[in-house]
Design a protein around this motif. Sequence first.
Motif, PDB file in Angstrom:
ATOM      1  N   ARG A   7      39.562  -3.522  46.883  1.00  0.00           N
ATOM      2  CA  ARG A   7      38.297  -4.117  46.451  1.00  0.00           C
ATOM      3  C   ARG A   7      38.412  -5.621  46.237  1.00  0.00           C
ATOM      4  O   ARG A   7      39.389  -6.111  45.682  1.00  0.00           O
ATOM      5  CB  ARG A   7      37.821  -3.474  45.140  1.00  0.00           C
ATOM      6  CG  ARG A   7      37.351  -2.047  45.292  1.00  0.00           C
ATOM      7  CD  ARG A   7      36.829  -1.499  43.948  1.00  0.00           C
ATOM      8  NE  ARG A   7      36.162  -0.227  44.130  1.00  0.00           N
ATOM      9  CZ  ARG A   7      36.774   0.948  44.190  1.00  0.00           C
ATOM     10  NH1 ARG A   7      38.088   0.990  44.059  1.00  0.00           N
ATOM     11  NH2 ARG A   7      36.092   2.068  44.364  1.00  0.00           N
ATOM     12  N   THR A   8      37.405  -6.315  46.723  1.00  0.00           N
ATOM     13  CA  THR A   8      37.128  -7.679  46.311  1.00  0.00           C
ATOM     14  C   THR A   8      35.817  -7.615  45.528  1.00  0.00           C
ATOM     15  O   THR A   8      35.233  -6.539  45.378  1.00  0.00           O
ATOM     16  CB  THR A   8      36.969  -8.611  47.527  1.00  0.00           C
ATOM     17  OG1 THR A   8      35.809  -8.209  48.260  1.00  0.00           O
ATOM     18  CG2 THR A   8      38.177  -8.550  48.431  1.00  0.00           C
ATOM     19  N   THR A   9      35.354  -8.758  45.031  1.00  0.00           N
ATOM     20  CA  THR A   9      34.064  -8.755  44.354  1.00  0.00           C
ATOM     21  C   THR A   9      32.961  -8.450  45.360  1.00  0.00           C
ATOM     22  O   THR A   9      32.722  -9.213  46.291  1.00  0.00           O
ATOM     23  CB  THR A   9      33.798 -10.118  43.685  1.00  0.00           C
ATOM     24  OG1 THR A   9      34.855 -10.396  42.770  1.00  0.00           O
ATOM     25  CG2 THR A   9      32.473 -10.091  42.930  1.00  0.00           C
ATOM     26  N   GLY A  10      32.348  -7.284  45.214  1.00  0.00           N
ATOM     27  CA  GLY A  10      31.215  -6.935  46.069  1.00  0.00           C
ATOM     28  C   GLY A  10      31.553  -6.204  47.350  1.00  0.00           C
ATOM     29  O   GLY A  10      30.654  -5.921  48.148  1.00  0.00           O
ATOM     30  N   ALA A  11      32.841  -5.892  47.596  1.00  0.00           N
ATOM     31  CA  ALA A  11      33.208  -5.206  48.837  1.00  0.00           C
ATOM     32  C   ALA A  11      34.375  -4.269  48.585  1.00  0.00           C
ATOM     33  O   ALA A  11      35.263  -4.554  47.773  1.00  0.00           O
ATOM     34  CB  ALA A  11      33.557  -6.201  49.928  1.00  0.00           C
ATOM     35  N   THR A  12      34.367  -3.145  49.300  1.00  0.00           N
ATOM     36  CA  THR A  12      35.433  -2.151  49.201  1.00  0.00           C
ATOM     37  C   THR A  12      35.823  -1.687  50.598  1.00  0.00           C
ATOM     38  O   THR A  12      34.954  -1.397  51.421  1.00  0.00           O
ATOM     39  CB  THR A  12      34.977  -0.918  48.387  1.00  0.00           C
ATOM     40  OG1 THR A  12      34.558  -1.333  47.094  1.00  0.00           O
ATOM     41  CG2 THR A  12      36.102   0.092  48.245  1.00  0.00           C
ATOM     42  N   LEU A  13      37.114  -1.630  50.853  1.00  0.00           N
ATOM     43  CA  LEU A  13      37.639  -1.075  52.103  1.00  0.00           C
ATOM     44  C   LEU A  13      38.320   0.238  51.770  1.00  0.00           C
ATOM     45  O   LEU A  13      39.259   0.279  50.973  1.00  0.00           O
ATOM     46  CB  LEU A  13      38.627  -2.042  52.753  1.00  0.00           C
ATOM     47  CG  LEU A  13      39.174  -1.620  54.124  1.00  0.00           C
ATOM     48  CD1 LEU A  13      38.063  -1.680  55.178  1.00  0.00           C
ATOM     49  CD2 LEU A  13      40.353  -2.514  54.535  1.00  0.00           C
ATOM     50  N   THR A  14      37.842   1.327  52.376  1.00  0.00           N
ATOM     51  CA  THR A  14      38.341   2.666  52.078  1.00  0.00           C
ATOM     52  C   THR A  14      38.895   3.308  53.339  1.00  0.00           C
ATOM     53  O   THR A  14      38.247   3.302  54.394  1.00  0.00           O
ATOM     54  CB  THR A  14      37.209   3.555  51.517  1.00  0.00           C
ATOM     55  OG1 THR A  14      36.648   2.920  50.365  1.00  0.00           O
ATOM     56  CG2 THR A  14      37.737   4.922  51.131  1.00  0.00           C
ATOM     57  N   MET A  21      37.839  -8.816  57.253  1.00  0.00           N
ATOM     58  CA  MET A  21      36.444  -8.699  56.826  1.00  0.00           C
ATOM     59  C   MET A  21      36.329  -8.605  55.307  1.00  0.00           C
ATOM     60  O   MET A  21      35.411  -9.178  54.707  1.00  0.00           O
ATOM     61  CB  MET A  21      35.807  -7.469  57.481  1.00  0.00           C
ATOM     62  CG  MET A  21      35.700  -7.573  58.993  1.00  0.00           C
ATOM     63  SD  MET A  21      35.088  -6.054  59.767  1.00  0.00           S
ATOM     64  CE  MET A  21      33.360  -6.081  59.198  1.00  0.00           C
ATOM     65  N   LEU A  22      37.275  -7.914  54.690  1.00  0.00           N
ATOM     66  CA  LEU A  22      37.262  -7.785  53.235  1.00  0.00           C
ATOM     67  C   LEU A  22      37.444  -9.136  52.557  1.00  0.00           C
ATOM     68  O   LEU A  22      36.743  -9.474  51.597  1.00  0.00           O
ATOM     69  CB  LEU A  22      38.380  -6.819  52.812  1.00  0.00           C
ATOM     70  CG  LEU A  22      38.422  -6.399  51.348  1.00  0.00           C
ATOM     71  CD1 LEU A  22      37.252  -5.483  51.020  1.00  0.00           C
ATOM     72  CD2 LEU A  22      39.745  -5.705  51.042  1.00  0.00           C
ATOM     73  N   LEU A  23      38.373  -9.940  53.084  1.00  0.00           N
ATOM     74  CA  LEU A  23      38.659 -11.232  52.459  1.00  0.00           C
ATOM     75  C   LEU A  23      37.515 -12.227  52.626  1.00  0.00           C
ATOM     76  O   LEU A  23      37.457 -13.233  51.911  1.00  0.00           O
ATOM     77  CB  LEU A  23      39.954 -11.814  53.034  1.00  0.00           C
ATOM     78  CG  LEU A  23      41.234 -11.055  52.650  1.00  0.00           C
ATOM     79  CD1 LEU A  23      42.437 -11.671  53.347  1.00  0.00           C
ATOM     80  CD2 LEU A  23      41.435 -11.061  51.139  1.00  0.00           C
ATOM     81  N   GLU A  24      36.599 -11.952  53.556  1.00  0.00           N
ATOM     82  CA  GLU A  24      35.421 -12.806  53.668  1.00  0.00           C
ATOM     83  C   GLU A  24      34.565 -12.736  52.403  1.00  0.00           C
ATOM     84  O   GLU A  24      33.801 -13.659  52.115  1.00  0.00           O
ATOM     85  CB  GLU A  24      34.590 -12.392  54.886  1.00  0.00           C
ATOM     86  CG  GLU A  24      35.265 -12.718  56.220  1.00  0.00           C
ATOM     87  CD  GLU A  24      34.507 -12.158  57.407  1.00  0.00           C
ATOM     88  OE1 GLU A  24      33.464 -11.490  57.183  1.00  0.00           O
ATOM     89  OE2 GLU A  24      34.944 -12.380  58.553  1.00  0.00           O
ATOM     90  N   ALA A  25      34.703 -11.637  51.654  1.00  0.00           N
ATOM     91  CA  ALA A  25      33.945 -11.477  50.409  1.00  0.00           C
ATOM     92  C   ALA A  25      34.665 -12.091  49.213  1.00  0.00           C
ATOM     93  O   ALA A  25      34.108 -12.126  48.116  1.00  0.00           O
ATOM     94  CB  ALA A  25      33.679  -9.989  50.155  1.00  0.00           C
ATOM     95  N   GLY A  26      35.897 -12.543  49.407  1.00  0.00           N
ATOM     96  CA  GLY A  26      36.652 -13.132  48.308  1.00  0.00           C
ATOM     97  C   GLY A  26      38.037 -12.528  48.198  1.00  0.00           C
ATOM     98  O   GLY A  26      38.398 -11.624  48.958  1.00  0.00           O
ATOM     99  N   PRO A  27      38.845 -13.000  47.249  1.00  0.00           N
ATOM    100  CA  PRO A  27      40.216 -12.508  47.117  1.00  0.00           C
ATOM    101  C   PRO A  27      40.271 -11.055  46.660  1.00  0.00           C
ATOM    102  O   PRO A  27      39.356 -10.565  45.991  1.00  0.00           O
ATOM    103  CB  PRO A  27      40.825 -13.441  46.062  1.00  0.00           C
ATOM    104  CG  PRO A  27      39.652 -13.949  45.280  1.00  0.00           C
ATOM    105  CD  PRO A  27      38.520 -14.047  46.260  1.00  0.00           C
ATOM    106  N   VAL A  28      41.337 -10.388  47.024  1.00  0.00           N
ATOM    107  CA  VAL A  28      41.536  -8.998  46.604  1.00  0.00           C
ATOM    108  C   VAL A  28      41.701  -8.939  45.091  1.00  0.00           C
ATOM    109  O   VAL A  28      42.454  -9.717  44.492  1.00  0.00           O
ATOM    110  CB  VAL A  28      42.772  -8.403  47.305  1.00  0.00           C
ATOM    111  CG1 VAL A  28      43.161  -7.056  46.697  1.00  0.00           C
ATOM    112  CG2 VAL A  28      42.512  -8.265  48.796  1.00  0.00           C
ATOM    113  N   ARG A  29      40.990  -7.992  44.473  1.00  0.00           N
ATOM    114  CA  ARG A  29      41.055  -7.808  43.018  1.00  0.00           C
ATOM    115  C   ARG A  29      41.771  -6.526  42.610  1.00  0.00           C
ATOM    116  O   ARG A  29      42.380  -6.469  41.558  1.00  0.00           O
ATOM    117  CB  ARG A  29      39.632  -7.803  42.428  1.00  0.00           C
ATOM    118  CG  ARG A  29      38.846  -9.086  42.644  1.00  0.00           C
ATOM    119  CD  ARG A  29      39.556 -10.280  42.042  1.00  0.00           C
ATOM    120  NE  ARG A  29      38.738 -11.492  42.121  1.00  0.00           N
ATOM    121  CZ  ARG A  29      39.174 -12.689  41.774  1.00  0.00           C
ATOM    122  NH1 ARG A  29      40.415 -12.837  41.362  1.00  0.00           N
ATOM    123  NH2 ARG A  29      38.383 -13.747  41.872  1.00  0.00           N
TER     124      ARG A  29
END
Length: 322
Positions: free
Chosen positions: A238-245, A137-145
């Motif tokens: 974090r990706t751009t616009g999303a965070t998994l905690t 789900m995180l990678l749907e927002a873009g690559p990990v930063r």
Amino acid sequence: MAKRDVLSVAVIGGGNIARYHLPVLADLPQVEVTALVDTHAKTRQETADRFGIPERLSVHTELDRPDAVFVLVSVPQVADVAADFIRAGVPTFLEKPPGLYASQTRCLAQLAREHHTLAMVGVNRRFYSTLLKGREMLLEAGPVRSISVEAHEDLARVRENPKFPEEVARRWSAANGIHALDLLRFFGGDVARVESVSRVVEGPMPDCCTATVEFVDGAIGRALMDWFAPGGHRFEVRTTGATLTSDPYNYAPVLHRRGRASVTIELEEIDRRYKAGFYRQDETFVKCVVEGTPLPFPACDLDDAVKTMALIDAIAGTGERA
């Protein structure tokens, strides 16, 4: 190995961790656990009786060749026992760590290549349903930063436990910290560079470590590891616009996304029935042995484990034998 329907599996070590693997192996239709090896007669008998294992031995060198083996012995023994099976070409599952030292893991990886032996290291958090779904789900927002991982533990409690020799306590970053620190690579991929700062607080070795990790794909990682007070493992990705905690146990991480409601990712039923991650992890190994195929992501082979061990040593110190 030629494709076959049912594997004859031997389990080496019948203690606590075996009692998490054995319920899975008992429920996998492709598996028949035919032998248990343990040096302690009481453990050997109780575990074999509980799971209906017919052959019971005290040393693994007396074992007839199985189709596959699970090496679930104590941390200082894993590398030597696994090496015997890998050298013999027996597909081998090794509990983490595959060696207390990166040099041991490199030797095992070299053996696996030389003898064309399938070998998989059990870092079960890679198979948590929550982490696999959260990563997807995180990678749907873009690559990990960025990835932040904390691997804090109170090492005084480890040293008070007679189960752990001093060598294991000194290498706790590999013996148990690997659970958390391996997630840096689970989320970030291969590592390009590590810069670390460490201090001695309670000692005798560095027990306060902070590191910055640069990944090949451009992400930045942060690793924190303090061993002098009550601790806990956690991560934030974090990706751009999303965070998994993560939650305290990584069982129910929360995905936060800009402009959308947060989502708590719950364990799937398979991870509630067995110890989290174990069913998919063991099933993956067994499937690859049966079908004669390479290990797929997120499984950890020995070459992959070498990279994680090198990362751990870069964070916590080289850790090689004097």
